[in-house]
Design an enzyme around this catalytic site. Structure first.
Site, short mmCIF file in Angstrom:
data_model
loop_
_atom_site.label_atom_id
_atom_site.label_comp_id
_atom_site.label_asym_id
_atom_site.label_seq_id
_atom_site.Cartn_x
_atom_site.Cartn_y
_atom_site.Cartn_z
N LYS A 1 -7.29 16.44 5.86
CA LYS A 1 -5.84 16.48 5.60
C LYS A 1 -5.36 17.93 5.54
O LYS A 1 -4.30 18.27 6.05
CB LYS A 1 -5.51 15.71 4.31
CG LYS A 1 -5.68 14.19 4.51
CD LYS A 1 -5.61 13.36 3.23
CE LYS A 1 -5.95 11.90 3.55
NZ LYS A 1 -5.94 11.00 2.41
N ASP B 1 2.09 8.67 0.42
CA ASP B 1 1.18 7.55 0.70
C ASP B 1 1.88 6.20 0.64
O ASP B 1 1.34 5.20 1.08
CB ASP B 1 0.05 7.53 -0.34
CG ASP B 1 -1.24 8.14 0.17
OD1 ASP B 1 -1.49 8.02 1.38
OD2 ASP B 1 -1.97 8.72 -0.64
N GLN C 1 -5.75 11.40 -3.95
CA GLN C 1 -6.80 10.77 -3.14
C GLN C 1 -7.49 9.67 -3.93
O GLN C 1 -7.87 9.86 -5.08
CB GLN C 1 -7.80 11.85 -2.68
CG GLN C 1 -8.86 11.36 -1.71
CD GLN C 1 -8.32 10.94 -0.36
OE1 GLN C 1 -7.31 11.44 0.12
NE2 GLN C 1 -8.99 10.00 0.28
N1 GUN Z 1 -8.50 6.83 0.21
C1 GUN Z 1 -8.81 6.22 1.37
N2 GUN Z 1 -7.72 6.18 2.17
C2 GUN Z 1 -6.71 6.77 1.48
C3 GUN Z 1 -5.35 7.03 1.77
O1 GUN Z 1 -4.82 6.72 2.84
N3 GUN Z 1 -4.64 7.66 0.80
C4 GUN Z 1 -5.20 8.01 -0.39
N4 GUN Z 1 -4.43 8.61 -1.28
N5 GUN Z 1 -6.46 7.79 -0.69
C5 GUN Z 1 -7.21 7.17 0.25
#
Ligand code: GUN
Length: 296
Positions: free
Chosen positions: A67, A134, A111
């Site tokens: 990211k 998200d 996350q």
């Molecule tokens: N963990 C696995 N996929 C994601 C996601 O798309 N967003 C977040 N915040 N955590 C994750």
């Protein structure tokens, strides 16, 4: 003779199947984002995303790294917060409050997963819905539920874009999703429903999974188990989307789908790595742009 027919069948299968290149499509999406970001910069706005990781989960560290690399590519400033495994829910919420109040921060991402002593839903609830890149805050989840998508889960939007890029119609199709997580499967099912698909969500208590998966025009797996989706579960000509990211003992990455066998049965398939993963990251960048526009 039977060996000959078998080879013909397999060859024909391969010719009619297309691998959806998530990496390539994600690069196109990132270029779109870059253009938007340049426009913000002309207006003296520095797009900024705060990413929070609590604990030492190795896979999460890799996802966060990906990211941050995307942020660098498109020109988003990334603030990383690596918090200790023992961070309390209260401390985490205090950080969220601080980021909510900071006008220079446009997006906040926590996350998942977080350590067990933290209730992640309590924390998602505290993220300002306008900064919730998200789409996991209940306000944004609720909007998705009633068909008013705004800041919506990046994986879901990424998958929709993969299908759009390949001109694969969603309307009227039987979409079967394996898995019922709040992070992937539920928002994805709503995204598909909002686009007029008939949706089925299967999970660990589903009786006769294969009976359901065989009905799928579009079969999506988000289980987290290597080779979980076998060729006998797939209808001829189906589109197969693999959301799983699993690390094998030898360190290689693979999805949920037994790719080598399933590919001969379907019309389109995604690979792991290089399928859904890069699209999730690209749509996170899209959501940062959306969040800024909401806050202007
Ligand atoms: N963990 C696995 N996929 C994601 C996601 O798309 N967003 C977040 N915040 N955590 C994750």
């Amino acid at each position: 003779m039977s060996v000959f027919l078998f080879l013909c069948y397999n060859t024909l299968g391969d010719e009619n199947m297309k691998i959806i290149d998530g990496k390539k499509i994600s690069e196109k999406v990132l270029e779109e984002v870059k253009t938007d970001i340049e426009k913000f910069k002309l207006k003296k706005i520095t797009p900024t995303l705060a990413i929070i990781l609590v604990g030492n989960d190795t896979a999460s560290k890799v996802y966060v790294k990906n990211k941050t690399i995307a942020c660098q590519k498109v020109g988003v400033d990334c603030q990383e917060y690596f918090l200790d495994q023992n961070t309390s829910e209260e401390e985490l919420i205090n950080l969220i409050d601080k980021l909510n109040k900071d006008d220079l921060v446009h997006g906040i991402l926590l996350q998942s997963p977080v350590p067990k002593h933290i209730n992640i839903d309590n924390v998602f609830e505290k993220i300002n819905p306008l900064k919730d890149v998200d789409g996991f805050n209940p306000i944004n989840y609720g909007k998705l539920l009633i068909g008013k998508e705004n800041l919506t889960s990046c994986t879901s939007l990424g998958i929709v874009r993969l299908l759009e890029e390949e001109n694969i119609e969603i309307r009227g199709k039987n979409v079967v999703i394996i898995g019922r997580s709040n992070i992937v499967s539920k928002p994805l099912s709503l995204c598909m429903l909002n686009r007029d698909a008939t949706i089925t969500i299967c999970h660990s208590k589903t009786v006769d999974l294969k009976e359901h998966t065989k009905t799928a025009d579009i079969l999506i797996s988000a289980v987290g188990k290597p080779a979980f989706v076998t060729s006998d579960m797939v209808k001829d000509g189906a589109v197969v989307i693999d959301v799983g990211i699993n690390r094998l003992k030898d360190g290689t990455l693979c999805g949920d789908v037994d790719f080598e066998k399933v590919k001969n049965k379907c019309s389109y398939i995604t690979k792991v790595p290089g399928g859904v993963g890069p699209m999730t990251v690209a749509y996170l960048m899209k959501n940062v742009v959306k969040a800024i526009n909401l806050q202007l």
